[in-house]
Design an enzyme around this catalytic site. Structure first.
Site, mmCIF file in Angstrom:
data_model
loop_
_atom_site.group_PDB
_atom_site.id
_atom_site.type_symbol
_atom_site.label_atom_id
_atom_site.label_comp_id
_atom_site.label_asym_id
_atom_site.label_seq_id
_atom_site.Cartn_x
_atom_site.Cartn_y
_atom_site.Cartn_z
ATOM 1 N N GLU A 38 0.840 -1.203 0.000
ATOM 2 C CA GLU A 38 0.000 0.000 0.000
ATOM 3 C C GLU A 38 0.876 1.254 0.000
ATOM 4 O OE1 GLU A 38 -2.968 -0.003 3.053
ATOM 5 O OE2 GLU A 38 -4.010 -1.735 2.207
ATOM 6 N N GLN A 94 -5.864 2.131 -25.155
ATOM 7 C CA GLN A 94 -7.264 1.703 -24.958
ATOM 8 C C GLN A 94 -8.140 2.944 -25.073
ATOM 9 O OE1 GLN A 94 -8.405 -0.686 -21.520
ATOM 10 N NE2 GLN A 94 -6.375 -1.599 -21.457
ATOM 11 N N HIS A 127 -1.670 9.045 -27.466
ATOM 12 C CA HIS A 127 -1.746 8.089 -28.570
ATOM 13 C C HIS A 127 -2.731 8.587 -29.639
ATOM 14 C CE1 HIS A 127 -1.747 4.435 -30.787
ATOM 15 N NE2 HIS A 127 -3.015 4.210 -30.543
ATOM 16 N N LYS A 190 -0.478 -1.115 -41.506
ATOM 17 C CA LYS A 190 -0.159 -2.151 -40.507
ATOM 18 C C LYS A 190 -1.424 -2.878 -40.077
ATOM 19 C CE LYS A 190 0.674 -1.032 -35.976
ATOM 20 N NZ LYS A 190 1.418 -0.529 -34.830
ATOM 21 N N GLY A 223 7.918 -4.351 -31.713
ATOM 22 C CA GLY A 223 7.369 -5.185 -32.789
ATOM 23 C C GLY A 223 7.070 -4.376 -34.041
HETATM 24 C C1 R5P Z 1 0.276 1.731 -32.094
HETATM 25 O O1 R5P Z 1 -0.725 2.150 -32.657
HETATM 26 C C2 R5P Z 1 1.287 2.607 -31.459
HETATM 27 O O2 R5P Z 1 1.338 3.873 -32.036
HETATM 28 C C3 R5P Z 1 2.666 1.978 -31.477
HETATM 29 O O3 R5P Z 1 3.078 1.804 -32.804
HETATM 30 C C4 R5P Z 1 2.656 0.650 -30.790
HETATM 31 O O4 R5P Z 1 1.933 0.678 -29.619
HETATM 32 C C5 R5P Z 1 4.063 0.173 -30.517
HETATM 33 O O5 R5P Z 1 4.014 -1.057 -29.845
HETATM 34 P P1 R5P Z 1 5.067 -2.194 -30.175
HETATM 35 O O6 R5P Z 1 6.427 -1.556 -30.030
HETATM 36 O O7 R5P Z 1 4.798 -3.257 -29.154
HETATM 37 O O8 R5P Z 1 4.800 -2.654 -31.569
#
Ligand code: R5P
Length: 312
Positions: A38, A94, A127, A190, A223
């Site tokens: 906590e 999210q 984001h 993508k 990734g």
């Molecule tokens: C996705 O829409 C974000 O803008 C990033 O490209 C993404 O979250 C990057 O995550 P990762 O490095 O795991 O692919």
């Protein structure tokens, strides 16, 4: 100004202290953690009737809980206003229900921050800009290109292509392209089938013989950038650099970066363990966001417009 900071932005605030002087950033806020996990927070000086600023990246459960407890302590101590400066707000991916019956973490976080008593929010590279609309309080959304521009200009790259890693980042990338008038723009289509896993990528644009620069908001598992780098080299790129504001670098990110052909990955320090992680890879450079936060604070202090600086 009464500026305090939490455990997840200590390093950044030490840099800020060097700029502002310690009289503006003080240690009169104690955040303790008990053995059961906590957290407890207490101001050790009066904050009654003060405009309090609290700097803390809010991306982990502990950093979010710390922040909520600090707001609670401040409100109970009678502050005039509470401004949360969160260089990186987690859960921002999210921002909509991608699946039936799923949570929307970013909206939930905005509700909690407001409910507990945050009066104003300052953050960097959400984001998605529409997250601002989740809040009914003023949100100052700082754009990070200003942090990276001096470094990028010093690279003196010719034959540049600015490449968006997905459709969602196209606006951010085209805004960056304005600073490199001779550059052209490319976009990657993508497709993901599950979180943290890129299914396929397709390039729209020409990168043959060019120096490519990708501008993303988050680098998490690496990734997206790893697959994008492979695709761009496959299509004839001379070099591939990427900038990402928030260096989450989770899971095997460092290993993936070291195994990737990426020329360079340039991150800011909104998440501070990026400094430890960059020691594990020669490909990572860190450019601090401290000047941007410093300028935002200065403008607020002088009651000047931030947007003019932010957008130009
Ligand atoms: C996705 O829409 C974000 O803008 C990033 O490209 C993404 O979250 C990057 O995550 P990762 O490095 O795991 O692919």
């Amino acid at each position: 100004m009464n500026i305090y900071y939490g455990n997840s932005s200590k390093y950044l605030c030490n840099l800020l202290k060097m700029k502002l002087g310690s009289k503006y950033l003080n240690d009169k806020l104690k955040i303790e953690k008990f053995s059961d996990g906590e957290i407890h927070s207490i101001f050790t000086e009066s904050v009654r009737d003060k405009d309090v600023f609290f700097i803390q990246t809010t991306n982990t459960s502990d950093s979010i809980m710390e922040t909520l407890l600090v707001v609670d302590a401040a409100k109970r101590a009678g502050v005039k206003s509470f401004t949360l400066i969160s260089p990186y707000i987690g859960y921002s991916r999210q921002d909509k229900a991608d699946f039936n019956r799923s949570s929307i973490g970013s909206k939930m976080l905005s509700d909690i921050f407001e409910k507990v008593g945050v009066n104003r929010l300052i953050t960097l590279d959400l984001h998605s800009s529409s997250i601002q609309g989740f809040y009914n309080i003023p949100v100052i959304h700082l754009k990070s290109h200003k942090i990276f521009l001096p470094y990028l200009k010093d690279l003196n790259l010719d034959n540049m292509v600015i490449c968006s890693p997905d459709y969602g980042a196209t606006k951010r990338n085209s805004e960056l392209a304005k600073y490199f008038p001779d550059s052209t723009l490319a976009v990657i289509n993508k497709k993901r089938i599950k979180p943290n896993e890129v299914h396929s990528m397709e390039l729209i644009g020409d990168v043959k013989g060019k120096n490519v620069l990708i501008y993303d908001d988050i680098c998490d598992t690496f990734g997206t950038l790893s697959k994008a780098t492979d695709l761009l080299f496959e299509k004839g790129a001379l070099s591939v650099r990427a900038i990402a504001t928030h260096g989450v670098l989770s899971g095997k990110a460092i290993e993936n970066i070291n195994n990737s052909k990426i020329t360079e990955l340039i991150l800011s320090d909104t998440i501070e363990d990026v400094y430890d992680k960059c020691n594990l890879s020669e490909k990572i450079r860190v450019v601090s966001c401290v000047d941007l936060i410093n300028i935002a604070l200065e403008k607020i202090n002088k009651n000047e417009s931030i947007s003019e600086y932010n957008l130009n």
